[in-house]
Write a protein that holds these residues in place. Structure first.
Motif, short mmCIF file in Angstrom:
data_model
loop_
_atom_site.label_atom_id
_atom_site.label_comp_id
_atom_site.label_asym_id
_atom_site.label_seq_id
_atom_site.Cartn_x
_atom_site.Cartn_y
_atom_site.Cartn_z
N UNK A 84 0.78 -1.23 0.00
CA UNK A 84 0.00 0.00 0.00
C UNK A 84 0.81 1.28 0.00
N UNK A 85 2.07 1.22 -0.42
CA UNK A 85 2.92 2.41 -0.44
C UNK A 85 2.73 3.14 -1.77
N UNK A 86 2.31 4.41 -1.74
CA UNK A 86 2.15 5.18 -2.98
C UNK A 86 3.52 5.54 -3.58
N UNK A 87 3.64 5.34 -4.88
CA UNK A 87 4.90 5.63 -5.58
C UNK A 87 4.57 6.32 -6.90
N UNK A 88 5.37 7.32 -7.22
CA UNK A 88 5.23 8.06 -8.48
C UNK A 88 6.54 7.93 -9.25
N UNK A 89 6.45 7.69 -10.55
CA UNK A 89 7.62 7.63 -11.42
C UNK A 89 7.60 8.84 -12.33
N UNK A 90 8.74 9.56 -12.37
CA UNK A 90 8.88 10.76 -13.20
C UNK A 90 10.16 10.67 -14.00
N UNK A 91 10.24 11.46 -15.05
CA UNK A 91 11.51 11.64 -15.74
C UNK A 91 12.37 12.56 -14.89
N UNK A 92 13.65 12.68 -15.24
CA UNK A 92 14.55 13.59 -14.52
C UNK A 92 14.06 15.03 -14.61
N UNK A 93 13.31 15.34 -15.66
CA UNK A 93 12.75 16.68 -15.85
C UNK A 93 11.44 16.86 -15.09
N UNK A 94 11.09 15.85 -14.29
CA UNK A 94 9.88 15.83 -13.45
C UNK A 94 8.58 15.74 -14.24
N UNK A 95 8.66 15.10 -15.41
CA UNK A 95 7.45 14.82 -16.18
C UNK A 95 6.86 13.50 -15.68
N UNK A 135 2.07 -0.11 -3.95
CA UNK A 135 2.63 -1.45 -3.91
C UNK A 135 1.54 -2.47 -3.56
N UNK A 136 1.68 -3.65 -4.14
CA UNK A 136 0.71 -4.72 -3.89
C UNK A 136 0.99 -5.38 -2.54
N UNK A 137 0.30 -6.45 -2.23
CA UNK A 137 0.47 -7.13 -0.94
C UNK A 137 1.87 -7.66 -0.72
N UNK A 138 2.62 -7.88 -1.81
CA UNK A 138 4.00 -8.34 -1.72
C UNK A 138 4.98 -7.17 -1.77
N UNK A 139 4.47 -5.92 -1.73
CA UNK A 139 5.34 -4.75 -1.74
C UNK A 139 5.90 -4.39 -3.10
N UNK A 140 5.27 -4.88 -4.18
CA UNK A 140 5.81 -4.69 -5.53
C UNK A 140 4.95 -3.76 -6.38
N UNK A 141 5.63 -3.08 -7.31
CA UNK A 141 4.96 -2.22 -8.30
C UNK A 141 5.82 -2.22 -9.55
N UNK A 142 5.17 -2.19 -10.72
CA UNK A 142 5.89 -2.29 -12.00
C UNK A 142 5.30 -1.33 -13.02
N UNK A 143 6.18 -0.76 -13.84
CA UNK A 143 5.77 0.09 -14.96
C UNK A 143 6.30 -0.55 -16.24
N UNK A 144 5.45 -0.68 -17.23
CA UNK A 144 5.82 -1.27 -18.52
C UNK A 144 6.18 -0.16 -19.51
N UNK A 173 3.06 5.07 4.58
CA UNK A 173 3.23 3.73 5.15
C UNK A 173 3.67 3.80 6.62
N UNK A 174 4.64 4.66 6.93
CA UNK A 174 5.20 4.72 8.28
C UNK A 174 4.43 5.62 9.23
N UNK A 175 3.61 6.52 8.68
CA UNK A 175 2.83 7.44 9.51
C UNK A 175 3.44 8.83 9.53
N UNK A 176 2.73 9.73 10.18
CA UNK A 176 3.13 11.14 10.20
C UNK A 176 4.46 11.39 10.91
#
Length: 100
Positions: A18-29, A36-45, A61-64
């Motif tokens: 359940x960890x939110x993750x964002x993928x950006x280019x170096x230019x922040x696009x 993340x899924x129950x196994x802590x995984x996330x994938x971009x094709x 995930x860790x709290x405030x």
């Protein structure tokens, strides 16, 4: 090619689901986001070569009280192979490496 991550909670010895993750280019696009899924995984094709940033919302995930409320990992995709960027997470530290 693709990019993936696996977030592991090393303090508790479990995957970090359940960890939110964002993928950006170096230019922040924006490239993509998800949690993340129950196994802590996330994938971009279909990610091309270039420089990227993976922004992990560790406070979600860790709290405030998270010492590191966000982790930003910059990396380069230089070839056609799959790129795996794991994150080992604890309340007061983190580590990453080029996985397989």
């Amino acid at each position: 090619m693709s990019v993936s991550t696996h977030v592991l909670d090393t303090a508790r010895g479990i995957p970090a689901a359940g960890v939110p993750i964002r993928l950006e280019t170096a230019e922040r696009l924006f490239v993509g986001d998800g949690v993340t899924d129950l196994d802590g995984r996330l994938r971009w094709e279909e990610v091309g070569t270039g420089r990227y940033r993976m922004i992990i919302d560790t406070a979600a995930y860790l709290g405030d009280d998270a010492f590191f409320p966000e982790v930003a990992i910059a990396f380069t995709v230089a070839d056609e192979r799959h790129h795996h960027v794991p994150l080992l997470l604890s309340p007061f530290g983190y580590s990453t490496y080029r996985g397989s």
